[in-house]
Design an enzyme around this catalytic site. Sequence first.
Site, mmCIF file in Angstrom:
data_model
loop_
_atom_site.group_PDB
_atom_site.id
_atom_site.type_symbol
_atom_site.label_atom_id
_atom_site.label_comp_id
_atom_site.label_asym_id
_atom_site.label_seq_id
_atom_site.Cartn_x
_atom_site.Cartn_y
_atom_site.Cartn_z
ATOM 1 N N ARG A 14 57.710 50.332 43.598
ATOM 2 C CA ARG A 14 58.522 49.595 43.976
ATOM 3 C C ARG A 14 58.976 48.874 44.761
ATOM 4 O O ARG A 14 59.118 49.946 46.440
ATOM 5 C CB ARG A 14 60.335 50.701 42.985
ATOM 6 C CG ARG A 14 60.935 49.639 42.841
ATOM 7 C CD ARG A 14 62.424 50.549 41.873
ATOM 8 N NE ARG A 14 61.550 51.409 40.686
ATOM 9 C CZ ARG A 14 62.575 52.151 40.301
ATOM 10 N NH1 ARG A 14 63.397 51.916 40.107
ATOM 11 N NH2 ARG A 14 61.983 52.506 39.287
ATOM 12 N N ASP A 243 70.468 49.513 30.946
ATOM 13 C CA ASP A 243 70.178 49.103 32.817
ATOM 14 C C ASP A 243 68.943 48.042 31.901
ATOM 15 O O ASP A 243 69.319 47.479 31.194
ATOM 16 C CB ASP A 243 69.618 50.135 33.163
ATOM 17 C CG ASP A 243 68.265 50.636 32.667
ATOM 18 O OD1 ASP A 243 68.016 50.717 31.507
ATOM 19 O OD2 ASP A 243 67.537 51.771 33.351
ATOM 20 N N ASP A 245 65.409 47.705 32.523
ATOM 21 C CA ASP A 245 64.667 47.509 31.516
ATOM 22 C C ASP A 245 64.568 48.790 30.048
ATOM 23 O O ASP A 245 63.948 48.511 28.960
ATOM 24 C CB ASP A 245 63.381 48.658 32.340
ATOM 25 C CG ASP A 245 63.663 49.930 33.152
ATOM 26 O OD1 ASP A 245 64.439 50.295 32.696
ATOM 27 O OD2 ASP A 245 62.594 50.767 33.240
#
Length: 450
Positions: A14, A243, A245
């Site tokens: 990430r 959230d 995803d």
Amino acid sequence: MSVLDSIVKAYDIRGTVPDQLDADVAHALGVGFAAFVRSDRVVIGRDMRPSGPELVDAFTRGVIEQGIDVVDIGLASTDLMYYADGVLDVPGAMFTASHNPAGYNGVKLCLAGARPIGVDTGLADVQAVAQQVLDGGGPRHAVTCGSRSERDLLSDFADHVVSFIDPADIGPMKVVADTANGMGGLVVPAVFERLDGVELDVMYAELDGTFPNHPADPLQPANQRDLRARVVSGGFDLGLAFDGDADRVFVVDETGNGLSGSTTTAVLAAATLRQHPGATILHNLICSKTVPEVVRELGGTPVRTKVGHSFIKQIMAETGAVFGGEHSAHYYFARNFNADSGLIASLMVMAEVGRAGERLSVVRQPYERYAASGEINTQVDDALAVIERISQQYAEFDQDRLDGLTVDCGTWWFNLRPSNTEPLLRLNLEAADRVACDDAVGTLLAQITS
């Protein structure tokens, strides 16, 4: 320090786009992933972030250069990707930064059967090969490149989610879901259209990775504010906050009050044990003590784990656990390839409400026995040194080091864990009532910062 050192985390990859994660890095990661999995084909999906298509194309190019075929499932929630990994029995890569702000993107990698890949289970190997590629080396191209095909698994996934409940248990119900412009806007309607008698309203349903309405992080109470107001003003039976995803969900009752991840875990544990008497149920160590109490009372076997999906999935496989829950609102199901799904959790909570014939504000009451602090983060210079000092100060009480430091003081307990990525200590504390909880938090924070 290499850019890969900045973006490769304990459980996933990430970083910010494009200064940390760009097409070149994505291509190198695709080569590294292909070299590690050594499979005939892999599946790739992405969330709605604007950077997704370019990064997926570059990653795909890296994979097919190694002679591996790519099945592209396009826009997907992370739990849809887990389903694809499981049902196709192939490794997978999901491009998402979950709840992070719009400037981020990332990759969650899995082996066949949705088995997680973390730093200790292959992610370091992927990084090493990717670094070779970025340095101008790495594996040679295969003699014959792989192919890229597309496949739509949304309908099959929706059927799979609904199979976890008896739709007749839910009955007539009004539900509002805040999908925060994330992937819930795709998967939630696809599932709910299979439920007769359920009226669904979706807030911020448009897929927009710039998150124009509010951040896609329902763990933060401020991001549930719109949903809670809508539940009350619209007379809904419950609300669901997903959230970015859509693999996590927080539940809100008809009065606009949210359930903690621990409360939802306890509700789901009870539902699971009704279907699977005597089953093993996992809970991470920052869940409320209510969870193992409920599991034991209903004849199940509770097992306490570290925080983190890779640990939960590993212990599920080792113990044969049917369900596992985390205080952060990740809920894992054995029949879902041991993977987490916000949608499966949502339907099971709805079925519990329907079966009980009561409002959710009533159904939740037996599962809320203590007062909790929530997670409190404190910046410190040396997290491990602080943990050792606190351990010595509470030496008279039972302690363990399963994940950070957990101390059981009898009428209250706490856990201190260092952040993996920041100079922070994370405190979770639970006591018999709110006054006792607040007093203990005040005392402990003073000790941490002294």
